[in-house]
Design an enzyme around this catalytic site. Structure first.
Site, short mmCIF file in Angstrom:
data_model
loop_
_atom_site.label_atom_id
_atom_site.label_comp_id
_atom_site.label_asym_id
_atom_site.label_seq_id
_atom_site.Cartn_x
_atom_site.Cartn_y
_atom_site.Cartn_z
N GLY A 187 0.76 -0.92 0.18
CA GLY A 187 0.59 0.00 0.03
C GLY A 187 0.80 1.08 -0.46
O GLY A 187 2.50 1.01 -0.23
N LEU A 188 0.62 2.26 -0.37
CA LEU A 188 0.97 3.93 -0.34
C LEU A 188 1.80 3.77 1.20
O LEU A 188 1.37 2.97 1.93
CB LEU A 188 0.18 4.80 -0.69
CG LEU A 188 -0.87 4.60 -1.66
CD1 LEU A 188 -2.07 5.75 -2.12
CD2 LEU A 188 -0.05 5.15 -2.54
N SER A 189 2.65 5.04 0.85
CA SER A 189 3.41 5.44 2.02
C SER A 189 1.78 6.48 3.19
O SER A 189 1.10 6.67 2.72
CB SER A 189 4.06 6.15 2.10
OG SER A 189 5.10 6.53 3.37
N SER A 223 -0.34 4.07 4.18
CA SER A 223 -0.97 3.70 4.35
C SER A 223 -1.54 2.82 6.34
O SER A 223 -3.10 2.42 5.44
CB SER A 223 -1.39 2.13 3.04
OG SER A 223 -0.61 1.26 3.37
N GLY A 224 -0.35 2.16 6.47
CA GLY A 224 -1.38 1.34 7.48
C GLY A 224 -0.23 0.49 7.27
O GLY A 224 -0.10 -0.05 8.60
N LYS A 225 0.68 0.65 6.91
CA LYS A 225 1.39 -0.83 6.64
C LYS A 225 2.42 -1.64 8.36
O LYS A 225 1.70 -2.77 8.64
CB LYS A 225 2.17 -1.05 5.78
CG LYS A 225 1.57 -0.81 4.34
CD LYS A 225 2.94 -0.92 3.72
CE LYS A 225 3.85 0.21 3.17
NZ LYS A 225 3.32 1.75 2.99
N SER A 226 2.90 -0.25 8.54
CA SER A 226 3.84 -0.28 9.58
C SER A 226 2.86 -0.97 11.03
O SER A 226 3.42 -1.90 11.71
CB SER A 226 4.92 0.37 9.50
OG SER A 226 5.31 0.57 8.76
N SER A 243 6.04 -2.07 -2.21
CA SER A 243 5.99 -2.88 -3.38
C SER A 243 5.16 -2.44 -4.66
O SER A 243 4.32 -3.23 -3.94
CB SER A 243 5.79 -4.05 -2.96
OG SER A 243 4.65 -3.76 -1.79
N1 LIG Z 1 10.55 8.51 -2.81
C1 LIG Z 1 9.71 7.84 -1.79
N2 LIG Z 1 8.29 6.64 -1.76
C2 LIG Z 1 7.87 6.18 -1.38
N3 LIG Z 1 8.57 5.99 0.09
C3 LIG Z 1 9.96 6.90 0.61
C4 LIG Z 1 10.37 7.36 -0.91
N4 LIG Z 1 11.46 8.72 -0.14
C5 LIG Z 1 11.26 7.68 1.50
N5 LIG Z 1 10.19 6.56 1.47
C6 LIG Z 1 10.29 6.42 2.74
O1 LIG Z 1 10.54 4.74 2.24
C7 LIG Z 1 9.34 3.62 2.93
C8 LIG Z 1 9.57 2.59 1.36
O2 LIG Z 1 10.40 1.51 1.42
P1 LIG Z 1 9.51 1.01 0.97
O3 LIG Z 1 11.56 0.01 0.59
O4 LIG Z 1 9.20 0.10 1.11
O5 LIG Z 1 9.66 1.74 -1.21
S1 LIG Z 1 9.31 0.51 -2.34
O6 LIG Z 1 8.80 -0.70 -1.91
O7 LIG Z 1 11.13 0.09 -2.75
O8 LIG Z 1 9.04 0.71 -3.05
C9 LIG Z 1 8.56 4.49 3.34
O9 LIG Z 1 7.76 4.45 4.59
P2 LIG Z 1 6.35 3.90 4.27
O10 LIG Z 1 5.93 4.98 4.93
O11 LIG Z 1 6.37 3.03 5.83
O12 LIG Z 1 5.97 3.06 3.61
C10 LIG Z 1 8.95 6.53 3.57
O13 LIG Z 1 9.07 6.26 4.43
N1 LIG Z 2 -7.13 1.83 10.81
C1 LIG Z 2 -5.54 2.11 10.88
N2 LIG Z 2 -4.78 1.59 10.45
C2 LIG Z 2 -3.68 1.48 10.39
N3 LIG Z 2 -3.19 3.10 10.45
C3 LIG Z 2 -3.94 3.66 11.18
C4 LIG Z 2 -5.75 3.56 10.64
N4 LIG Z 2 -6.25 4.76 11.43
C5 LIG Z 2 -4.99 5.64 11.76
N5 LIG Z 2 -4.24 5.41 11.28
C6 LIG Z 2 -2.91 6.15 11.56
O1 LIG Z 2 -2.41 5.72 9.98
C7 LIG Z 2 -0.60 6.00 10.30
C8 LIG Z 2 0.15 4.65 8.92
O2 LIG Z 2 1.21 4.57 9.23
P1 LIG Z 2 2.06 3.90 9.05
O3 LIG Z 2 1.71 2.93 9.97
O4 LIG Z 2 3.25 4.08 9.32
O5 LIG Z 2 1.88 3.26 7.69
P2 LIG Z 2 2.81 3.40 6.09
O6 LIG Z 2 4.04 1.73 7.15
O7 LIG Z 2 2.35 2.27 5.26
O8 LIG Z 2 3.54 4.20 5.89
C9 LIG Z 2 -0.25 5.67 11.35
O9 LIG Z 2 0.04 7.43 12.53
C10 LIG Z 2 -1.47 4.67 12.36
O10 LIG Z 2 -1.89 5.43 13.30
#
Ligand SMILES: Nc1ncnc2c1ncn2[C@@H]1O[C@H](COP(=O)(O)OS(=O)(=O)O)[C@@H](OP(=O)(O)O)[C@H]1O
Ligand SMILES: Nc1ncnc2c1ncn2[C@@H]1O[C@H](COP(=O)(O)OP(=O)(O)O)[C@@H](O)[C@H]1O
Length: 198
Positions: A32-34, A36-39, A106
């Site tokens: 899912g998008l950055s 989106s709630g993955k972590s 991904s």
């Molecule tokens: N340009 C750009 N695009 C997207 N994300 C960015 C970018 N630069 C840094 N970040 C940070 O890196 C996290 C994503 O890393 P990933 O290894 O999951 O990315 S990928 O699957 O290779 O696309 C991502 O984490 P999440 O927010 O948890 O998804 C960001 O914190």
């Molecule tokens: N239902 C939900 N599921 C997951 N995260 C949620 C939800 N509602 C709110 N959030 C908030 O959205 C954010 C998601 O961030 P994060 O887990 O780091 O996403 P990702 O890893 O996809 O970048 C967190 O701050 C989390 O507390």
């Protein structure tokens, strides 16, 4: 692959290791998008599984990029290599009998399908966290969308880098406004058990 290398079979194999842990080894692949709630979801689901006595390992995008993938950036080419390495690592953990949770954007379908292919369909559970871009951007937990909109982060997923949504994920978590992360994880857990995937 290099020349002159031969695969060795060992008596203690994946099935033996998984049976010893009393579980089915597999990968629960969150995409899912950055924001989106993955972590958040992976963290809560792992706690739930560990509380049940399951043996797990969580691979997280930001964390893996501190080490194994520390040499990679966010060009399409680097993302492909990132997911290839993660897929191979996930496969090793499955071979060790572990339930692996992954939390990577991904963004490319072909790379997720590569992981499905090297693991086998039964061991790859694709979970699409379908949180819309505007919600992710409003959450902006790390302030990255703000920076990306300001032009400070090039190739940001959803802004100027593609995200290819899964077409047939094993589980799709539709966005429900104001649902707590705990409730979303319960939804995921129930879907996994209902489909006999845990
Ligand atoms: N340009 C750009 N695009 C997207 N994300 C960015 C970018 N630069 C840094 N970040 C940070 O890196 C996290 C994503 O890393 P990933 O290894 O999951 O990315 S990928 O699957 O290779 O696309 C991502 O984490 P999440 O927010 O948890 O998804 C960001 O914190
Ligand atoms: N239902 C939900 N599921 C997951 N995260 C949620 C939800 N509602 C709110 N959030 C908030 O959205 C954010 C998601 O961030 P994060 O887990 O780091 O996403 P990702 O890893 O996809 O970048 C967190 O701050 C989390 O507390």
């Amino acid at each position: 692959m290099s020349d002159n290398i031969v695969w060795h079979e060992y008596a203690v194999n994946k099935d033996v290791r998984a049976e010893q842990k009393n579980q089915q080894a597999r990968v629960i692949w969150l995409t899912g998008l950055s924001g989106s709630g993955k972590s958040t979801i992976a963290n809560l689901l792992e706690q739930k599984l560990v509380a049940e006595g399951k043996h797990t390992y969580l691979l997280d995008g930001d964390n893996v990029r501190h080490g194994l993938c520390g040499d990679l950036g966010f060009s399409d080419k680097d993302r492909v290599e990132n997911i290839r390495r993660i897929s191979e690592v996930a496969k090793l953990f499955v071979d060790a009998g572990t339930i692996v949770l992954t939390a990577f954007i991904s963004p490319f379908r072909a790379d997720r399908d590569y992981c499905r292919q090297i693991l086998g369909a039964a061991e790859f559970i694709e979970v699409f966290i379908d949180t819309p871009l505007d919600v992710c951007e409003a959450r902006d937990p790390k302030g990255l969308y703000k920076k990306a909109r300001a032009g400070d982060i090039p190739h940001f997923t959803g802004i100027d880098s593609a995200y290819e949504a899964p077409q047939a994920p094993e589980i799709q978590l539709d966005y429900v406004a104001d649902e707590s992360a705990t409730d979303t994880v319960t939804r995921l857990y129930n879907a996994l058990t209902a489909q006999g995937l845990l």
